[in-house]
Scaffold this active site. Structure first.
Site, PDB file in Angstrom:
ATOM      1  CB  THR A 383      -1.405   6.484   1.737  1.00 51.83           C
ATOM      2  OG1 THR A 383      -2.017   5.703   2.768  1.00 51.83           O
ATOM      3  CG2 THR A 383      -1.285   7.940   2.196  1.00 51.83           C
ATOM      4  N   GLY A 384      -1.473   4.401  -0.650  1.00 52.49           N
ATOM      5  CA  GLY A 384      -1.624   3.043  -1.165  1.00 52.49           C
ATOM      6  C   GLY A 384      -2.759   2.967  -2.145  1.00 52.49           C
ATOM      7  CB  SER A 387      -2.872  -2.187  -6.079  1.00 49.13           C
ATOM      8  OG  SER A 387      -2.035  -2.159  -4.921  1.00 49.13           O
ATOM      9  N   GLY A 388      -5.468  -2.681  -4.659  1.00 54.90           N
ATOM     10  CA  GLY A 388      -6.132  -3.203  -3.474  1.00 54.90           C
ATOM     11  C   GLY A 388      -7.203  -2.294  -2.904  1.00 54.90           C
ATOM     12  CB  ILE A 389      -8.044  -1.530   0.651  1.00 55.08           C
ATOM     13  CG1 ILE A 389      -8.120  -2.987   1.110  1.00 55.08           C
ATOM     14  CG2 ILE A 389      -9.090  -0.694   1.387  1.00 55.08           C
ATOM     15  CD1 ILE A 389      -7.727  -3.200   2.565  1.00 55.08           C
ATOM     16  CB  SER A 515      -4.859  -5.253  11.310  1.00 57.17           C
ATOM     17  OG  SER A 515      -4.963  -6.663  11.373  1.00 57.17           O
ATOM     18  CE1 TYR A 528      -0.283  -4.595   8.849  1.00 58.32           C
ATOM     19  CE2 TYR A 528      -1.640  -6.295   9.887  1.00 58.32           C
ATOM     20  CZ  TYR A 528      -1.513  -5.207   9.038  1.00 58.32           C
ATOM     21  OH  TYR A 528      -2.614  -4.724   8.386  1.00 58.32           O
TER      22      TYR A 528
END
Length: 663
Positions: A383-384, A387-389, A515, A528
């Site tokens: 997922t996601g 872009s990015g990671i 995180s 978050y």
């Protein structure tokens, strides 16, 4: 003078042959037909003179070692010294194999030696022949052995008994201690004895600094000798007159306890030492029935089994942690007097053993640690992934041959990423979905299962981060709802959708990108961090339920990564961050190794400090909170966005010190 050696391709045997070649005469070696290639490789490596080392084909499991009648006649009367080393030196071998090699093999060797009229039969026994005798075991003791229930101990004892009862031949018996590598080169051929604990020490080194004090066991005294000492002693004693009918303990007269041995190797491998060691004998007051009952409890048995598997330590080895036997070696010392042959101190050569193990024998060297070996033709959902990671991870797994499924909300960017990876030779599929919408999550799961049949690896990477202090959030309760909806409920919905298939197949891997803030409890990230902590806690609970069904959970407490998610906070342009590619390396590590958690040392350290000294940690966090103000975006000050003040040198220094933590 001629010699005959069984087990010449074994570890002790190859060094003994090299030692005998320094004397005059021919060395006959028994080699199985299917081991000829192995013998040739060893002969070349050891530099043996092919004219003086003569191969005799045979098989230890057959009568007279399978040597032909013609060969027996040819050898008759020629062999002065017959060295029998062929045996199984492996606690984990099956009882049948140990009996065939150690017991039957010794009888066949005795019969062959008698048939060729050998001068002296030299039997390489072991301190295992004493079993688990409680006390000092002398060289003239044999029948006094105790605790011979283990097949290895029993077969080593009984095979020596065959030699002692032999009347056709003169004999000498050698009982080496636990044989390790060469004290000058470190060379060893397999993992055995103390080597079983090297993986454990290496993992400690990876997790903790070498100065960290550790708690460990003291244990019994373990007798370790290097192979070169054993060979030198055997060669010297074998050629000394008037020693027939004697037994010699080739052992360390001052053996170290298990805890001391482990600390010696810990220093050699730069691993933390066990500064406080508990003597295992202190538990002797507990009745054996109680200890046995506790050890056989299913949770205890499973936990111990898991640890032994992780550290690759055979359970048979554990009984030797409290080894009760000491060995008197006065007979061997008298025979070696004046020769200059003695046992070197382990401290002087432990580093050589470790170095050789780490370069040649470490099991990690032989594990397929390639990403391709883990994901080729597997269905990996990310997922996601546009872009990015997520994109960097998708590129890595697609290149490794996975059936890669990337998910994101934005169609244009998502399909562009898919097409680029397919053009590079990947097999990538893209699906749009709003993972904050539970119905959309269900639709995605249904589509993936219908079109691809399963999900082997789920990487929950999509997330929402909000950097805003609590005082600015009084009227923004939706911040907490939004982060929880995507970071927790959305990820959980996907997990619950794919889990039934994983549990049915009894294999699957779920990776949650969490995180470092969950470990550091970063101020201004309450919404978050709380949402990520919820998923972390759920995963830990699920591990207890599902690990026995072949499902692995990995939580990655990711440090600060330079992605579009942190772009609104301009201060992050001036502080240390990971690149998406570096973050993807952590995800790849998670796929390959399947650990429960991946975190930076700083993250783990912060968590430990918070647990041990919460008030002191509170002061540090409060200082950081005051040092790093809310951003213009968090304050909703659109006018200040363009002219936002650059971070001070004090802020940059603090962020560099606490590298990767969100402030």
């Amino acid at each position: 003078m001629s010699y005959f050696v069984t087990g010449a391709t074994g570890f002790i045997g190859r060094f003994l042959v090299s030692k005998l070649l320094k004397r005059k005469g021919t060395v006959y070696v028994l080699v199985r037909k299917d081991s000829r290639r192995k013998f040739d490789a060893i002969a070349k490596k050891m530099g043996w003179d092919a004219k003086r080392v003569v191969v005799v084909e045979g098989d230890m499991t057959q009568g007279k070692c399978g040597v032909s009648a013609a060969q027996v006649r040819a050898l008759s009367g020629k062999v002065k010294h017959f060295f029998h080393l062929a045996a199984i030196y492996d606690l984990t071998a099956k009882p049948e194999a140990q009996k065939a090699a150690n017991l039957d093999g010794t009888q066949h060797a005795l019969d062959l030696a008698a048939a060729i009229k050998a001068g002296v039969f030299h039997h390489t026994s072991s301190i295992a022949a004493a079993g688990l005798y409680p006390g000092v075991f002398r060289e003239d003791m044999f029948d006094e052995a105790e605790g011979l229930e283990d097949p290895y101990l029993r077969t080593k004892h009984d095979s020596e008994g065959l030699v002692r009862r032999e009347t056709r031949l003169k004999w000498r018996i050698y009982r080496p201690g636990m044989v390790v590598g060469h004290s000058q080169t470190g060379e060893m051929d397999k993992i055995d004895g103390p080597y079983y604990f090297f993986t454990f020490l290496k993992k400690l080194r990876q997790m903790l600094p070498p100065w960290m004090p550790m708690l460990g066991l003291e244990g019994g005294r373990i007798n370790i000798v290097p192979v070169d000492y054993v060979v030198d002693a055997m060669d010297h004693i074998a050629h000394k007159p008037r020693l027939d009918g004697h037994c010699f303990h080739l052992t360390d007269p001052e053996p170290m306890r298990v805890g001391e041995v482990l600390n010696t190797f810990a220093r050699a491998g730069h691993s933390p030492e066990m500064t406080m060691r508990i003597d295992a004998r202190m538990f002797a007051f507990i009745p054996g029935s109680v200890r046995g009952a506790v050890a056989n409890l299913p949770p205890v048995r499973r936990f111990i089994g898991m640890l032994l598997r992780d550290f690759q330590i055979p359970k048979q080895v554990m009984k030797f942690l409290t080894y009760p036997t000491r060995f008197d070696n006065r007979e061997a010392e008298r025979a070696l007097k004046g020769s200059g042959i003695s046992v070197p101190a382990l401290e002087t050569y432990a580093w050589r053993l470790w170095d050789y193990w780490e370069r040649h024998l470490d099991p990690d060297l032989f594990v397929d640690r390639s990403l391709k070996g883990k994901v080729r033709n597997k269905v990996v959902v990310i997922t996601g992934g546009s872009s990015g990671i997520g994109l960097s991870t998708a590129q890595r797994v697609a290149e490794a041959g996975a059936i890669t499924i990337i998910v994101a909300r934005g169609e244009e960017e998502l399909f562009k990423a898919r097409d680029a990876m397919n053009a590079a030779g990947g097999k990538v599929f893209a699906y749009t979905a709003d993972l904050a919408d539970m119905e959309d999550c269900d639709r995605l799961v249904k589509t993936v299962l219908e079109e691809h049949g399963r999900c082997d690896v789920l990487i929950n990477n999509a997330g929402r981060s909000i950097r805003r202090s609590i005082e600015l959030s009084y009227d923004r309760f939706h911040d907490f709802e939004r982060t929880m909806q995507l970071n927790y409920f959305g990820s959980l919905r996907l997990i619950m959708g794919f889990l039934p298939g994983m549990t049915h197949r009894r294999k699957g891997h779920i990776i949650n990108i969490s995180s470092i803030g969950v470990l550091a409890n970063s101020p201004r990230f309450s919404a978050y961090v709380a949402s990520k902590a919820a998923l972390d806690a759920w995963s830990r609970c699920a591990q207890g339920e599902l690990s026995g069904k072949g499902i692995s959970f990995t939580t990655i407490n990711m440090p600060l990564v330079k992605t579009p998610m942190i772009a609104p906070t301009k201060m992050y342009d001036s502080v240390p961050t990971l690149t998406p590619e570096e973050a993807a390396d952590l995800v790849v590590k998670g796929i390959i190794e399947r650990p429960s958690r991946i975190a930076t040392r700083l993250g783990i350290f912060a968590s430990v400090i918070n647990a041990l000294a919460p008030k002191a940690y509170e002061v540090i966090m409060s200082t950081a909170f005051e040092l790093f103000p809310d951003s213009a975006a968090a304050r909703g000050d659109k006018a200040a966005l363009k002219g936002e003040v650059k971070p001070s040198s004090e802020q940059i220094a603090f962020a560099a010190l606490m590298r990767g933590v969100h402030w």
